[in-house]
Design a protein around this motif. Sequence first.
Motif, PDB file in Angstrom:
ATOM      1  N   SER A 158       0.831  -1.208   0.000  1.00 31.01           N
ATOM      2  CA  SER A 158       0.000   0.000   0.000  1.00 31.01           C
ATOM      3  C   SER A 158       0.864   1.256   0.000  1.00 31.01           C
ATOM      4  O   SER A 158       0.599   2.210  -0.746  1.00 31.01           O
ATOM      5  CB  SER A 158      -0.914   0.005   1.231  1.00 31.01           C
ATOM      6  OG  SER A 158      -1.756  -1.118   1.254  1.00 31.01           O
ATOM      7  N   LEU A 162       1.062   4.268  -2.784  1.00 26.11           N
ATOM      8  CA  LEU A 162       0.755   5.650  -2.414  1.00 26.11           C
ATOM      9  C   LEU A 162       1.939   6.582  -2.641  1.00 26.11           C
ATOM     10  O   LEU A 162       1.765   7.752  -2.978  1.00 26.11           O
ATOM     11  CB  LEU A 162       0.321   5.714  -0.951  1.00 26.11           C
ATOM     12  CG  LEU A 162      -1.079   5.176  -0.643  1.00 26.11           C
ATOM     13  CD1 LEU A 162      -1.308   5.082   0.861  1.00 26.11           C
ATOM     14  CD2 LEU A 162      -2.141   6.073  -1.284  1.00 26.11           C
ATOM     15  N   LEU A 216      -6.615   5.755  -5.322  1.00 28.74           N
ATOM     16  CA  LEU A 216      -6.202   6.346  -4.050  1.00 28.74           C
ATOM     17  C   LEU A 216      -7.011   5.830  -2.857  1.00 28.74           C
ATOM     18  O   LEU A 216      -6.417   5.417  -1.856  1.00 28.74           O
ATOM     19  CB  LEU A 216      -6.271   7.873  -4.131  1.00 28.74           C
ATOM     20  CG  LEU A 216      -5.810   8.628  -2.879  1.00 28.74           C
ATOM     21  CD1 LEU A 216      -4.349   8.303  -2.568  1.00 28.74           C
ATOM     22  CD2 LEU A 216      -5.985  10.141  -3.065  1.00 28.74           C
ATOM     23  N   CYS A 219      -5.915   2.255  -1.865  1.00 29.24           N
ATOM     24  CA  CYS A 219      -4.597   2.181  -1.208  1.00 29.24           C
ATOM     25  C   CYS A 219      -4.680   2.633   0.237  1.00 29.24           C
ATOM     26  O   CYS A 219      -4.096   2.012   1.134  1.00 29.24           O
ATOM     27  CB  CYS A 219      -3.591   3.041  -1.965  1.00 29.24           C
ATOM     28  SG  CYS A 219      -3.242   2.478  -3.633  1.00 29.24           S
ATOM     29  N   VAL A 220      -5.395   3.747   0.467  1.00 29.36           N
ATOM     30  CA  VAL A 220      -5.553   4.262   1.834  1.00 29.36           C
ATOM     31  C   VAL A 220      -6.300   3.253   2.694  1.00 29.36           C
ATOM     32  O   VAL A 220      -5.957   3.027   3.859  1.00 29.36           O
ATOM     33  CB  VAL A 220      -6.292   5.619   1.814  1.00 29.36           C
ATOM     34  CG1 VAL A 220      -6.624   6.068   3.239  1.00 29.36           C
ATOM     35  CG2 VAL A 220      -5.448   6.677   1.110  1.00 29.36           C
ATOM     36  N   TYR A 221      -7.316   2.622   2.126  1.00 25.73           N
ATOM     37  CA  TYR A 221      -8.123   1.637   2.860  1.00 25.73           C
ATOM     38  C   TYR A 221      -7.239   0.485   3.352  1.00 25.73           C
ATOM     39  O   TYR A 221      -7.284   0.103   4.526  1.00 25.73           O
ATOM     40  CB  TYR A 221      -9.222   1.110   1.941  1.00 25.73           C
ATOM     41  CG  TYR A 221     -10.217   0.192   2.624  1.00 25.73           C
ATOM     42  CD1 TYR A 221     -11.370   0.708   3.200  1.00 25.73           C
ATOM     43  CD2 TYR A 221     -10.022  -1.187   2.675  1.00 25.73           C
ATOM     44  CE1 TYR A 221     -12.304  -0.119   3.823  1.00 25.73           C
ATOM     45  CE2 TYR A 221     -10.937  -2.018   3.291  1.00 25.73           C
ATOM     46  CZ  TYR A 221     -12.076  -1.477   3.854  1.00 25.73           C
ATOM     47  OH  TYR A 221     -12.986  -2.313   4.475  1.00 25.73           O
ATOM     48  N   LEU A 223      -3.974   0.427   3.658  1.00 25.77           N
ATOM     49  CA  LEU A 223      -2.948   0.897   4.578  1.00 25.77           C
ATOM     50  C   LEU A 223      -3.518   1.072   5.984  1.00 25.77           C
ATOM     51  O   LEU A 223      -2.894   0.659   6.974  1.00 25.77           O
ATOM     52  CB  LEU A 223      -2.364   2.213   4.078  1.00 25.77           C
ATOM     53  CG  LEU A 223      -1.180   2.767   4.885  1.00 25.77           C
ATOM     54  CD1 LEU A 223      -0.012   1.781   4.872  1.00 25.77           C
ATOM     55  CD2 LEU A 223      -0.738   4.114   4.330  1.00 25.77           C
ATOM     56  N   LEU A 224      -4.703   1.656   6.082  1.00 27.80           N
ATOM     57  CA  LEU A 224      -5.341   1.838   7.397  1.00 27.80           C
ATOM     58  C   LEU A 224      -5.722   0.500   8.007  1.00 27.80           C
ATOM     59  O   LEU A 224      -5.540   0.270   9.214  1.00 27.80           O
ATOM     60  CB  LEU A 224      -6.576   2.735   7.259  1.00 27.80           C
ATOM     61  CG  LEU A 224      -6.314   4.196   6.900  1.00 27.80           C
ATOM     62  CD1 LEU A 224      -7.631   4.940   6.693  1.00 27.80           C
ATOM     63  CD2 LEU A 224      -5.486   4.879   7.979  1.00 27.80           C
TER      64      LEU A 224
END
Length: 241
Positions: A158, A162, A216, A219-221, A223-224
């Motif tokens: 991820s 990003l 985007l 990727c954020v999902y 990573l979190l």
Amino acid sequence: MILLTPSSDFFQYANKLLLSDHATRLQIKEFARKNAANVLSMANMVMGMASILSSLNGHHHAACWLVLIGYLLDLADGAVARRLNACSALGAKLDDFADFTTFGIATSLLLRTSDLLDNVLCICYVLSVFVRLCFFSSGIPFVYRGLPCIYSSAIVASASLLSGGNLSVLRVITVAMILFMISQNFYPHDKILESQTWKKVVYAGGVAMVFCSPFLPACVYYLLWSSSYILFPTSLWSCKL
């Protein structure tokens, strides 16, 4: 008028055919039940091998996404095996081989450059995954010792997407993930697809993000999601049903 009636031999033959067909269907169902989880593990391994080839051919984005798909498959195979009562020694070995391929070799190649230090870092990452897979048991039920490699790989993939493959960022994250994996810290063994409803929703959201979401947010999902396992292991991901 002469009535023609089937012979008893015909009835016996037809009965044997029906019984044989029924037995064949039962065998097929049993084979499918026993190997459904193994198919998911094999699919995970295929994602890993495809990611490796993508990295070697310079397709960095594809390599990262294939690792994330392997992440979803790995979370599912254990749940399917337990649901179908099909856990086996073969399945456990296959799962380990798949994990080593996808979350060890394939993930390490996301860092690969011509620089010697980067290659050394790749080797260290693979060795960390190997150690993690060999010695993950803590002796305490439902608890791991050291960060599961699946989460470290999701974070690396991820972050790589990003950051656009920024090597400075990846080096720092990779070193941190190595330290987490070889640490003696305890992490919960949470069966996401067999746990609370909200965790199943998180998993379903991950599936939707891979196939339906813009770049985007997906990727954020991920990573979190994977980072939360490190930051809030007990409060969020403990094995509560």
